[in-house]
Design an enzyme around this catalytic site. Sequence first.
Site, mmCIF file in Angstrom:
data_model
loop_
_atom_site.group_PDB
_atom_site.id
_atom_site.type_symbol
_atom_site.label_atom_id
_atom_site.label_comp_id
_atom_site.label_asym_id
_atom_site.label_seq_id
_atom_site.Cartn_x
_atom_site.Cartn_y
_atom_site.Cartn_z
ATOM 1 N N CYS A 1 1.317 3.025 0.352
ATOM 2 C CA CYS A 1 0.266 3.788 -0.595
ATOM 3 C C CYS A 1 0.563 5.171 -0.628
ATOM 4 O O CYS A 1 0.515 5.708 0.158
ATOM 5 C CB CYS A 1 -1.264 3.487 -0.349
ATOM 6 S SG CYS A 1 -2.373 4.445 -1.438
ATOM 7 N N GLN B 1 -4.621 -7.838 1.324
ATOM 8 C CA GLN B 1 -4.036 -6.519 2.110
ATOM 9 C C GLN B 1 -4.838 -5.630 2.999
ATOM 10 O O GLN B 1 -6.150 -5.385 2.181
ATOM 11 C CB GLN B 1 -3.284 -5.863 1.070
ATOM 12 C CG GLN B 1 -2.542 -4.591 1.557
ATOM 13 C CD GLN B 1 -1.804 -3.936 0.341
ATOM 14 O OE1 GLN B 1 -2.291 -2.920 -0.093
ATOM 15 N NE2 GLN B 1 -0.498 -4.129 0.435
ATOM 16 N N GLY C 1 10.074 -2.475 -7.486
ATOM 17 C CA GLY C 1 9.998 -1.055 -8.244
ATOM 18 C C GLY C 1 11.007 -0.921 -9.498
ATOM 19 O O GLY C 1 12.064 -1.615 -9.397
ATOM 20 N N GLU C 2 10.268 -0.551 -10.295
ATOM 21 C CA GLU C 2 10.812 -0.129 -11.696
ATOM 22 C C GLU C 2 11.481 -1.595 -12.308
ATOM 23 O O GLU C 2 12.443 -1.490 -12.883
ATOM 24 C CB GLU C 2 11.799 0.846 -11.562
ATOM 25 C CG GLU C 2 12.218 1.599 -12.593
ATOM 26 C CD GLU C 2 10.923 2.548 -12.810
ATOM 27 O OE1 GLU C 2 10.924 2.987 -14.205
ATOM 28 O OE2 GLU C 2 10.137 2.754 -12.223
ATOM 29 N N MET D 1 -2.095 -3.169 -6.515
ATOM 30 C CA MET D 1 -2.151 -1.827 -7.326
ATOM 31 C C MET D 1 -3.614 -1.323 -7.322
ATOM 32 O O MET D 1 -4.403 -1.885 -8.264
ATOM 33 C CB MET D 1 -1.657 -1.876 -8.449
ATOM 34 C CG MET D 1 -0.012 -1.921 -8.443
ATOM 35 S SD MET D 1 0.683 -1.747 -10.042
ATOM 36 C CE MET D 1 0.919 0.082 -9.796
ATOM 37 N N GLU D 2 -3.979 -0.405 -6.528
ATOM 38 C CA GLU D 2 -5.550 -0.219 -6.274
ATOM 39 C C GLU D 2 -5.922 0.448 -7.870
ATOM 40 O O GLU D 2 -5.433 1.311 -8.429
ATOM 41 C CB GLU D 2 -5.606 0.908 -5.408
ATOM 42 C CG GLU D 2 -7.240 1.149 -5.139
ATOM 43 C CD GLU D 2 -7.463 2.586 -4.189
ATOM 44 O OE1 GLU D 2 -8.434 2.618 -3.725
ATOM 45 O OE2 GLU D 2 -6.399 3.419 -3.817
ATOM 46 N N LYS E 1 4.069 -4.288 3.349
ATOM 47 C CA LYS E 1 4.917 -3.512 2.169
ATOM 48 C C LYS E 1 4.830 -2.024 2.589
ATOM 49 O O LYS E 1 4.101 -1.402 3.055
ATOM 50 C CB LYS E 1 3.818 -3.454 1.093
ATOM 51 C CG LYS E 1 4.349 -3.023 -0.297
ATOM 52 C CD LYS E 1 3.518 -3.620 -1.617
ATOM 53 C CE LYS E 1 4.364 -3.157 -2.785
ATOM 54 N NZ LYS E 1 4.328 -1.753 -3.128
ATOM 55 N N GLY F 1 4.602 -5.038 -10.518
ATOM 56 C CA GLY F 1 3.329 -4.395 -10.514
ATOM 57 C C GLY F 1 3.038 -3.988 -11.928
ATOM 58 O O GLY F 1 2.650 -4.755 -12.933
ATOM 59 N N ARG F 2 3.437 -2.707 -12.235
ATOM 60 C CA ARG F 2 3.008 -2.088 -13.556
ATOM 61 C C ARG F 2 3.832 -2.912 -14.682
ATOM 62 O O ARG F 2 3.361 -2.910 -15.845
ATOM 63 C CB ARG F 2 3.375 -0.552 -13.564
ATOM 64 C CG ARG F 2 2.525 0.246 -12.675
ATOM 65 C CD ARG F 2 2.895 1.676 -12.784
ATOM 66 N NE ARG F 2 4.203 1.544 -12.213
ATOM 67 C CZ ARG F 2 5.301 2.838 -12.558
ATOM 68 N NH1 ARG F 2 4.896 3.857 -13.342
ATOM 69 N NH2 ARG F 2 6.427 2.660 -12.084
#
Length: 318
Positions: free
Chosen positions: A97, A67, A199-200, A7-8, A138, A222-223
């Site tokens: 992205c 990546q 995702g989520e 995640m940038e 991805k 990620g988050r």
Amino acid sequence: MLMLAPMEGLVDDVMRDILTRLGGVDVCVTEFVRVTSVLLPARMFYRLAPELRNGARTRAGTPVRVQLLGSDPACVADNAARAAELGAPAVDINFGCPAPTVNRHRGGAVLLKEPALMHDIVAAMRSAVPAHVPVTAKMRLGYEDTAHTLECAAAVADAGASELVVHARTKVEGYRPPAHWEWLARIREHVSLPVVANGEVWTIEDYRTIRSVSGCERVMIGRGLVAAPDLAQRIAAGTEGDPMPWAQLLPWVEDFYTQCRAKGEGSRYPVARLKQWLGQLRRTYPEAGQLFELLRRETDEAVVGLRLAGAVSAAASG
């Protein structure tokens, strides 16, 4: 397998270090190395993937893939070969992205409009990278809709990729819930390579559900890991417990800030990164919100360090 998402501006080498030392992460992927029309010097790869100087592993021993992001097959392939020469255990290509600036320059999710080009990029990478180094990709479900989802996945698979991570939303949907996990099952049934669900995923229950709905054995988070840093460890342990207590997490936050200061001393980076992470942690820890408010207007990195140390001390004694 549980993977930490690239995640940038959020998951850099310092965040990778903290999260992998907390445990449970099997593989990391770097923020994207932007490829335009030249073969990048080694220093560009070391800047985003300093782990390459340590056998492409974090301090915890977790492998770190590199990546790339770009749209010129030959140039991406040359830089994929460079990443492999520098020790990358795998080279990934970003087709997901959603950033407008990236998409305007024909990178990231906008390439989902061009499945043939996606194929050519992956095929060129596969030809340029040694056979023992996996080439992975991805992607999202599409740009505006899912009209070409299966075609894009097949393009990546047919080009020789070893693995495909799918963020189960379109570019237009961004990060808005829900993620369409049922699409992951359709993709997995359409291609022969392993599909990684993404995702989520915020909780252990989310992890179990995405695996059940998608049928995928591999999951990328990620988050969810940034907001609950011990989530991967709890998943790996198969526990049902709550996230680690705030007092237990705070020393890790202080460690993170110390590393950020060493990396960007005298700049806005350390304070900005700390506030950014506290903002993410608020989802799990109300105390992170309180600390964020305490530091909101402070810009002096030494003062921030003292206040953070005070918070760690108070939490330990309280």
